[in-house]
Design an enzyme around this catalytic site. Sequence first.
Site, PDB file in Angstrom:
ATOM      1  N   ARG A  34       0.819  -1.211   0.000  1.00  0.00           N
ATOM      2  CA  ARG A  34       0.000   0.000   0.000  1.00  0.00           C
ATOM      3  C   ARG A  34       0.854   1.264   0.000  1.00  0.00           C
ATOM      4  O   ARG A  34       0.413   2.309  -0.495  1.00  0.00           O
ATOM      5  CB  ARG A  34      -0.950  -0.019   1.203  1.00  0.00           C
ATOM      6  CG  ARG A  34      -2.028  -1.085   1.058  1.00  0.00           C
ATOM      7  CD  ARG A  34      -3.021  -1.083   2.184  1.00  0.00           C
ATOM      8  NE  ARG A  34      -4.137  -1.982   1.884  1.00  0.00           N
ATOM      9  CZ  ARG A  34      -5.179  -2.176   2.676  1.00  0.00           C
ATOM     10  NH1 ARG A  34      -5.256  -1.534   3.826  1.00  0.00           N
ATOM     11  NH2 ARG A  34      -6.142  -3.003   2.320  1.00  0.00           N
ATOM     12  N   LYS A 196     -16.055 -16.867   6.073  1.00  0.00           N
ATOM     13  CA  LYS A 196     -17.510 -16.836   6.187  1.00  0.00           C
ATOM     14  C   LYS A 196     -18.216 -16.529   4.879  1.00  0.00           C
ATOM     15  O   LYS A 196     -17.823 -15.622   4.148  1.00  0.00           O
ATOM     16  CB  LYS A 196     -17.920 -15.793   7.231  1.00  0.00           C
ATOM     17  CG  LYS A 196     -17.459 -16.102   8.649  1.00  0.00           C
ATOM     18  CD  LYS A 196     -17.939 -15.027   9.600  1.00  0.00           C
ATOM     19  CE  LYS A 196     -17.556 -15.330  11.041  1.00  0.00           C
ATOM     20  NZ  LYS A 196     -18.038 -14.291  11.969  1.00  0.00           N
ATOM     21  N   GLY A 348      -6.234  -9.184   1.594  1.00  0.00           N
ATOM     22  CA  GLY A 348      -4.919  -9.230   2.224  1.00  0.00           C
ATOM     23  C   GLY A 348      -4.136 -10.509   2.026  1.00  0.00           C
ATOM     24  O   GLY A 348      -2.979 -10.500   1.577  1.00  0.00           O
ATOM     25  N   GLY A 371     -12.164  -4.465   1.691  1.00  0.00           N
ATOM     26  CA  GLY A 371     -13.589  -4.170   1.809  1.00  0.00           C
ATOM     27  C   GLY A 371     -14.105  -3.317   0.670  1.00  0.00           C
ATOM     28  O   GLY A 371     -15.221  -3.518   0.176  1.00  0.00           O
TER      29      GLY A 371
END
Length: 389
Positions: A34, A196, A348, A371
Amino acid sequence: MQNLESLDVSGKRVLVRVDYNVPMQGGVIQDDTRITASLPTLNKLLQGGASLVLMSHLGRPKGGPDPKYSLKLVADALSTALGRPVQFIASLPGSDETLAAVQQLQPGEVALLENVRFEAGEEKNDPALTAKLARLGDAFVLDAFGSAHRAHASVSGVASQLPHAAGTLLQTEVDALDKLINNPVHPYVVIIGGAKVSDKLLVIENLLPRVDKLLIGGGMAYTFIKARGGMIGESIHEDDQLDLARRLLGEYAGKIMLPTDVIAADAFSEDAHTQVVPSGEIPDGWQGLDAGPDTVRAYTAALQGAKTVFWNGPLGVFEFAKFAGGTNAVAEAVAHLGAGTYSVVGGGDSVSAINRSGQSSKVSHVSTGGGASLELLEGKTLPGVEAMK
């Protein structure tokens, strides 16, 4: 979106929202992707004669200073990457002390502010904080794609107060991900992993009608395996998502691929005993922690010939080297698809895996936004992107 060409930055102080929320362990930056991703925007602004005031967050502090989340180490790393001194301003971003410090900057100089989430009003998009942050620059550039899905003071708030434009990274990210939604070239294969189903449900539902194959891995696979009657032992799963999984398996049976075998362990531990078992025959007391060899072969084969590929999320417990084999194999497979494939890696662990393979340069695009990438692929509007229009 308005781009950098629309801003006259000569002799001006430009406030830049970057995303330096880098993985940190023991005071050491684990992956500087980043930081390096922000360099094209910073260099372009500096070449245009600007001085730079950089804002970022790190981690999830509770609306107040916390040394664990200080950006001091990031300032040092950025200085090395940028090849010029980066002044670190330790006072709160909205304080008068910070304003006085940045007012001393000369063209070509760079300052990094302390973690903007140390300000209680940041995540609330507080108008008072927005006004204080806007004092710090003559213009605003948003280059933090990883935060573009947040309606925060330093993201969309400041944009309403200053002349603004999207940075190179933000523009590149939006353009790259748009190709996954609008008119992707087929065959189109998506690999979705992670713990999930609920975390990535909207992405799965939005992409399934568009893709040719959806390869599911990681913990979320066990919800699907249980939904079709498999025995999953102690594997992580979500009982409240079983009906949804059954529906998707019914509607898209020809598109969804699930693991056929897994590496099962008798404990969630690096030192656990392991065995390779069929994915729907995991013994009681055991849990699936990685994709098995047959699954790896099948997923690698499914990727061959693809013209568009998106990968988000690990296929196993990537943190343990013993259970990183499936994730690493996918990284290798995606990297070797060749120049004729448009490939995007986001998330990530996925980014770390492709970087560790040493072949990230062979992927069309490595996304810096976890996200934000997912929300864009869900079809949502990102506040930061909207603010740049």
